[in-house]
Design a protein around this motif. Structure first.
Motif, short mmCIF file in Angstrom:
data_model
loop_
_atom_site.label_atom_id
_atom_site.label_comp_id
_atom_site.label_asym_id
_atom_site.label_seq_id
_atom_site.Cartn_x
_atom_site.Cartn_y
_atom_site.Cartn_z
N SER A 9 0.84 -1.20 0.00
CA SER A 9 0.00 0.00 0.00
C SER A 9 0.87 1.25 0.00
O SER A 9 2.09 1.17 0.16
CB SER A 9 -0.84 0.09 1.28
N THR A 11 2.25 3.69 1.91
CA THR A 11 2.67 4.19 3.22
C THR A 11 4.16 4.51 3.12
O THR A 11 4.84 4.03 2.20
CB THR A 11 2.48 3.17 4.36
N GLY A 12 4.64 5.27 4.12
CA GLY A 12 6.08 5.45 4.20
C GLY A 12 6.74 4.07 4.22
O GLY A 12 6.18 3.12 4.76
N TRP A 43 3.08 6.26 -6.26
CA TRP A 43 4.23 6.71 -5.47
C TRP A 43 5.55 6.16 -5.99
O TRP A 43 6.57 6.82 -5.90
CB TRP A 43 4.07 6.28 -4.01
N SER A 85 -1.48 -0.27 4.56
CA SER A 85 -1.99 0.95 5.21
C SER A 85 -3.19 0.62 6.10
O SER A 85 -3.82 -0.43 5.95
CB SER A 85 -2.41 1.97 4.15
N ASN A 87 -5.94 2.01 5.81
CA ASN A 87 -7.03 1.95 4.84
C ASN A 87 -7.17 0.56 4.23
O ASN A 87 -8.27 -0.03 4.22
CB ASN A 87 -6.73 2.99 3.74
N THR A 88 -6.06 -0.02 3.79
CA THR A 88 -6.10 -1.35 3.17
C THR A 88 -6.49 -2.41 4.19
O THR A 88 -7.29 -3.31 3.90
CB THR A 88 -4.73 -1.67 2.51
N ASN A 99 -9.96 -2.50 -5.27
CA ASN A 99 -8.82 -2.40 -6.19
C ASN A 99 -8.22 -3.81 -6.33
O ASN A 99 -8.63 -4.74 -5.61
CB ASN A 99 -7.79 -1.35 -5.72
N VAL A 120 0.99 1.28 10.67
CA VAL A 120 0.05 2.26 11.23
C VAL A 120 0.70 2.99 12.39
O VAL A 120 1.68 2.52 12.97
CB VAL A 120 -1.25 1.58 11.70
C1 FMN Z 1 3.68 10.81 3.01
C2 FMN Z 1 2.53 9.91 3.42
C3 FMN Z 1 2.78 8.87 4.28
C4 FMN Z 1 1.72 8.03 4.67
N1 FMN Z 1 2.00 7.01 5.51
C5 FMN Z 1 1.00 6.22 5.93
C6 FMN Z 1 1.26 5.16 6.85
O1 FMN Z 1 2.40 4.95 7.28
N2 FMN Z 1 0.23 4.38 7.22
C7 FMN Z 1 -1.04 4.57 6.74
O2 FMN Z 1 -1.93 3.81 7.11
N3 FMN Z 1 -1.33 5.56 5.87
C8 FMN Z 1 -0.34 6.39 5.46
N4 FMN Z 1 -0.61 7.40 4.58
C9 FMN Z 1 -1.99 7.57 4.08
C10 FMN Z 1 -2.29 6.61 2.91
O3 FMN Z 1 -1.42 6.88 1.83
C11 FMN Z 1 -3.76 6.79 2.47
O4 FMN Z 1 -4.64 6.35 3.48
C12 FMN Z 1 -4.06 6.09 1.17
O5 FMN Z 1 -5.40 6.35 0.83
C13 FMN Z 1 -3.83 4.62 1.29
O6 FMN Z 1 -4.24 4.02 0.09
P1 FMN Z 1 -4.04 2.45 -0.16
O7 FMN Z 1 -4.42 1.74 1.10
O8 FMN Z 1 -4.99 2.15 -1.27
O9 FMN Z 1 -2.61 2.26 -0.55
C14 FMN Z 1 0.41 8.25 4.19
C15 FMN Z 1 0.18 9.31 3.31
C16 FMN Z 1 1.22 10.14 2.94
C17 FMN Z 1 0.94 11.28 2.00
#
Ligand code: FMN
Length: 174
Positions: A9, A11-12, A43, A85, A87-88, A99, A120
Motif C-alpha cells: 500500500s 505508506t512510508g 508513489w 496501510s 485503509n487497506t 482495487n 500504522v
Molecule cells: C507521506 C505519506 C505517508 C503516509 N503514511 C501512511 C502510513 O504509514 N500508514 C497509513 O496507514 N497511511 C499512510 N498514509 C496515508 C495513505 O497513503 C492513504 O490512506 C491512502 O489512501 C492509502 O491508500 P491504499 O491503502 O490504497 O494504498 C500516508 C500518506 C502520505 C501522504
C-alpha cells in the motif's frame, strides 16, 4: 519454492519494498508476484517498478485485467501484505475489494496463508473499529506483524520490520 504474492500500500517505507522483501524472497528461491494499490503505484517511480519487474520476471500489477486478458500472475501459495496501510487493512477486514490488491487479498483470506504488516501509527490504532479489524484478520488465520506504535508526525523515518516479516513468511512454509 513457493509463489509469493507481495502486496504493498501507499505508506512510508514502500520504497524499501525491493531491498527489504522482494530481493530476499527471490534470493531464497521463491517466485514473487507483486501487486500495488493504485496509490502505491503512483508513489513508486517508473524505474523502480521496472526494476521490480526485472527482478521478479513478472508484471507489477496495480489494476484489474480486462475479462478477455489472460491472468498476468500465477496462482499464489502465500500472500504477504507489507506495508499495508490502515485503509487497506480496514477494507480487507470488511471484505471490500475495490482495487486489484484488495481483491486478491480478499479472495485469499481464509484459504491462502497470509502475513500482514499494518504500517500504522497510534492515531490509526485509536480508531474504534481498529481492534475489531485486527481480530477479524487473526480469526481468519492471518499472521499479523505488529510494531511499536508512534504518534503521527513523530520525527524520523523507520526501517520497516522486514526481518520479522520474512521470518513469518518462512514460518508459514514460504
Ligand atoms: C507521506 C505519506 C505517508 C503516509 N503514511 C501512511 C502510513 O504509514 N500508514 C497509513 O496507514 N497511511 C499512510 N498514509 C496515508 C495513505 O497513503 C492513504 O490512506 C491512502 O489512501 C492509502 O491508500 P491504499 O491503502 O490504497 O494504498 C500516508 C500518506 C502520505 C501522504
Amino acid at each position: 519454492m513457493s509463489i509469493i504474492g507481495v502486496v504493498a500500500s501507499a505508506t512510508g517505507g514502500v520504497e524499501q519494498l525491493r531491498q527489504g522483501l522482494v530481493v530476499p524472497l527471490v534470493d531464497r528461491g521463491h517466485q514473487v508476484a507483486i501487486t500495488l494499490t493504485p496509490r502505491a503505484a503512483e508513489w513508486l517511480a517508473p524505474a523502480e517498478r521496472w526494476e521490480l519487474e526485472r527482478i521478479t520476471g513478472l508484471p507489477v500489477r496495480s489494476h484489474p485485467r480486462r475479462p478477455d486478458e489472460p491472468r498476468p500472475h500465477p496462482p499464489i501459495d502465500l500472500f504477504v501484505a507489507a506495508p499495508a496501510s490502515a485503509n487497506t487493512v480496514a477494507k480487507l477486514a470488511l471484505g471490500i475489494g475495490d482495487n486489484q490488491a484488495l481483491s486478491i487479498l480478499s479472495e485469499g483470506l481464509g484459504s491462502t496463508p497470509m502475513v500482514v504488516f499494518p504500517h500504522v501509527n497510534a492515531a490509526h490504532a485509536r480508531h474504534p473499529a481498529w481492534a475489531g479489524h485486527l481480530e477479524t484478520l487473526r480469526a481468519a488465520g492471518v499472521v499479523l506483524i505488529e510494531w511499536e506504535l508512534r504518534e503521527p508526525r513523530e520525527p524520523g523515518g523507520r526501517e520497516l520490520p522486514w526481518a520479522r516479516i520474512l521470518a513469518a513468511v518462512e514460518g508459514l512454509g514460504g
